[in-house]
Design a protein around this motif. Structure first.
Motif, PDB file in Angstrom:
ATOM      1  N   ARG A  79       0.826  -1.209   0.000  1.00 37.76           N
ATOM      2  CA  ARG A  79       0.000   0.000   0.000  1.00 37.76           C
ATOM      3  C   ARG A  79       0.859   1.258   0.000  1.00 37.76           C
ATOM      4  NH1 ARG A  79      -4.280  -0.762   4.767  1.00 37.76           N
ATOM      5  NH2 ARG A  79      -2.349  -1.361   5.847  1.00 37.76           N
ATOM      6  N   LEU A  80       2.001   1.225   0.683  1.00 42.59           N
ATOM      7  CA  LEU A  80       2.885   2.390   0.665  1.00 42.59           C
ATOM      8  C   LEU A  80       3.410   2.651  -0.740  1.00 42.59           C
ATOM      9  CD1 LEU A  80       4.499   4.616   2.102  1.00 42.59           C
ATOM     10  CD2 LEU A  80       6.294   2.909   2.504  1.00 42.59           C
ATOM     11  N   LEU A  81       3.857   1.598  -1.430  1.00 39.02           N
ATOM     12  CA  LEU A  81       4.387   1.788  -2.778  1.00 39.02           C
ATOM     13  C   LEU A  81       3.293   2.231  -3.743  1.00 39.02           C
ATOM     14  CD1 LEU A  81       7.016  -1.071  -3.129  1.00 39.02           C
ATOM     15  CD2 LEU A  81       7.251   1.234  -2.212  1.00 39.02           C
ATOM     16  N   ASP A  82       2.101   1.686  -3.584  1.00 36.59           N
ATOM     17  CA  ASP A  82       0.979   2.157  -4.402  1.00 36.59           C
ATOM     18  C   ASP A  82       0.682   3.635  -4.105  1.00 36.59           C
ATOM     19  OD1 ASP A  82       0.498  -0.146  -5.880  1.00 36.59           O
ATOM     20  OD2 ASP A  82      -0.962  -0.956  -4.456  1.00 36.59           O
ATOM     21  N   HIS A  83       0.714   3.995  -2.836  1.00 36.50           N
ATOM     22  CA  HIS A  83       0.467   5.374  -2.412  1.00 36.50           C
ATOM     23  C   HIS A  83       1.480   6.326  -3.050  1.00 36.50           C
ATOM     24  CE1 HIS A  83      -0.378   8.751   0.308  1.00 36.50           C
ATOM     25  NE2 HIS A  83       0.908   8.811   0.577  1.00 36.50           N
ATOM     26  N   LEU A  84       2.728   5.861  -3.179  1.00 39.82           N
ATOM     27  CA  LEU A  84       3.798   6.696  -3.734  1.00 39.82           C
ATOM     28  C   LEU A  84       3.915   6.564  -5.255  1.00 39.82           C
ATOM     29  CD1 LEU A  84       6.571   6.071  -1.042  1.00 39.82           C
ATOM     30  CD2 LEU A  84       5.065   8.067  -1.266  1.00 39.82           C
ATOM     31  N   GLY A  85       3.110   5.704  -5.844  1.00 38.80           N
ATOM     32  CA  GLY A  85       3.155   5.510  -7.298  1.00 38.80           C
ATOM     33  C   GLY A  85       4.406   4.810  -7.772  1.00 38.80           C
ATOM     34  N   VAL A  86       4.973   3.945  -6.929  1.00 35.90           N
ATOM     35  CA  VAL A  86       6.219   3.250  -7.259  1.00 35.90           C
ATOM     36  C   VAL A  86       5.930   1.985  -8.053  1.00 35.90           C
ATOM     37  CG1 VAL A  86       8.180   1.993  -6.289  1.00 35.90           C
ATOM     38  CG2 VAL A  86       7.465   4.177  -5.288  1.00 35.90           C
ATOM     39  N   ARG A  87       6.728   1.767  -9.095  1.00 34.18           N
ATOM     40  CA  ARG A  87       6.687   0.510  -9.851  1.00 34.18           C
ATOM     41  C   ARG A  87       8.136   0.102 -10.149  1.00 34.18           C
ATOM     42  NH1 ARG A  87       2.337   0.808  -8.361  1.00 34.18           N
ATOM     43  NH2 ARG A  87       0.330   0.505  -9.379  1.00 34.18           N
ATOM     44  N   ASP A  88       8.346  -1.174 -10.355  1.00 35.79           N
ATOM     45  CA  ASP A  88       9.652  -1.688 -10.805  1.00 35.79           C
ATOM     46  C   ASP A  88      10.805  -1.218  -9.917  1.00 35.79           C
ATOM     47  OD1 ASP A  88       8.545  -3.059 -13.002  1.00 35.79           O
ATOM     48  OD2 ASP A  88       8.508  -1.220 -14.174  1.00 35.79           O
TER      49      ASP A  88
END
Length: 262
Positions: A79-88
């Motif tokens: 959820r944190l990475l989704d919140h920050l828009g992080v991919r790959d």
């Protein structure tokens, strides 16, 4: 300092480096906060985006009622990475952070393109061992375990230095409920089968004097993933990024370069 509101938990996170760079995410060990990586980050290549966070029950993140499950810890990272828009990202996890890394890669390969499994394993300890530690925390607090933890974390040489007090203080100042809650998550985790199904670039890092996750245990887990690499840091215990940040940064930089992340 930043806080991400994620339903049942508020996670403290920090972003350093190039905000437009390729993301490298760091997940800490049990009993530490995101300062675990302070000595390593300045030694890594420029142009990368470094994301660190305190897992639930640690550092400046909130401490929901314990016990926790590994699924909850993996979901927090997701959820944190989704919140920050992080991919790959390249996800660097140490100890319980390495367990979170394995679970996240199994669940969301769109988030993780490569793994660094540092001083960790698919399974750490036994439920009976963790139950004993959790009982000790409830009875006498983290302080009652602190000296034994320092012996597992650090080499004998490091334990003679004044810097040991910094890490001992960090440990005992974590919320007892958070430490016990994450201990329960480790106790209930066995990732041998799911990790053996992973197919992505992976680097394992171990300290030759690690009393928590000895090198053979780290190697056994890393070798579940075909094509993985393994790097041993000599003269270091469970937190080689603290005891030998130069060697740790060299190994990580080489891996980031080989995987095309730099």
């Amino acid at each position: 300092m930043h806080i991400a509101e994620l339903d049942d938990v508020r996670l403290h996170y920090r972003i350093d480096g190039d905000p437009d760079g390729a993301p490298v995410v760091f997940s800490n060990s049990l009993g530490t906060d995101l300062r675990l990586w302070d000595a390593v980050l300045p030694l890594l290549p420029e142009g990368l985006k470094f994301i660190r966070y305190d897992k639930r029950g640690h550092g400046l993140s909130s401490a929901p009622p314990a016990p926790y499950t590994m699924g909850a810890l993996v979901r927090d990272a997701e959820r944190l990475l989704d919140h920050l828009g992080v991919r790959d990202c390249v996800f660097v996890g140490l100890s319980i952070g390495g367990m979170i890394a394995q679970g996240l890669a199994v669940k969301r390969l769109d988030l993780v393109r490569a793994l660094v499994l540092s001083n960790t394993a698919a399974k750490i300890g036994t439920p009976a061992m963790w139950e004993e530690r959790i009982a000790a925390i409830h009875a006498d607090g983290i302080e009652s375990l602190a000296d034994a933890v320092m012996e597992r974390w650090f080499s004998a040489a490091f334990r003679k230095t004044p810097e040991l007090e910094l890490w001992r203080n960090m440990l005992v100042r974590q919320p007892a409920a958070g430490y016990a809650g994450c201990s329960a998550a480790i106790s209930g985790t066995d990732f041998f089968t799911p990790t053996s199904g992973l197919r992505l670039p992976t680097l394992g890092i171990a300290g030759d004097q690690d009393g928590s996750t000895p090198p053979d245990l780290v190697r056994e887990t890393v070798e579940l993933i075909p094509g993985s690499q393994f790097h041993l840091i000599r003269g270091a215990g469970h937190l080689p990024c603290v005891e030998n940040p130069e060697d740790y940064a060299r190994a990580l930089t080489r891996f980031l370069t080989e995987t095309g992340h730099v």
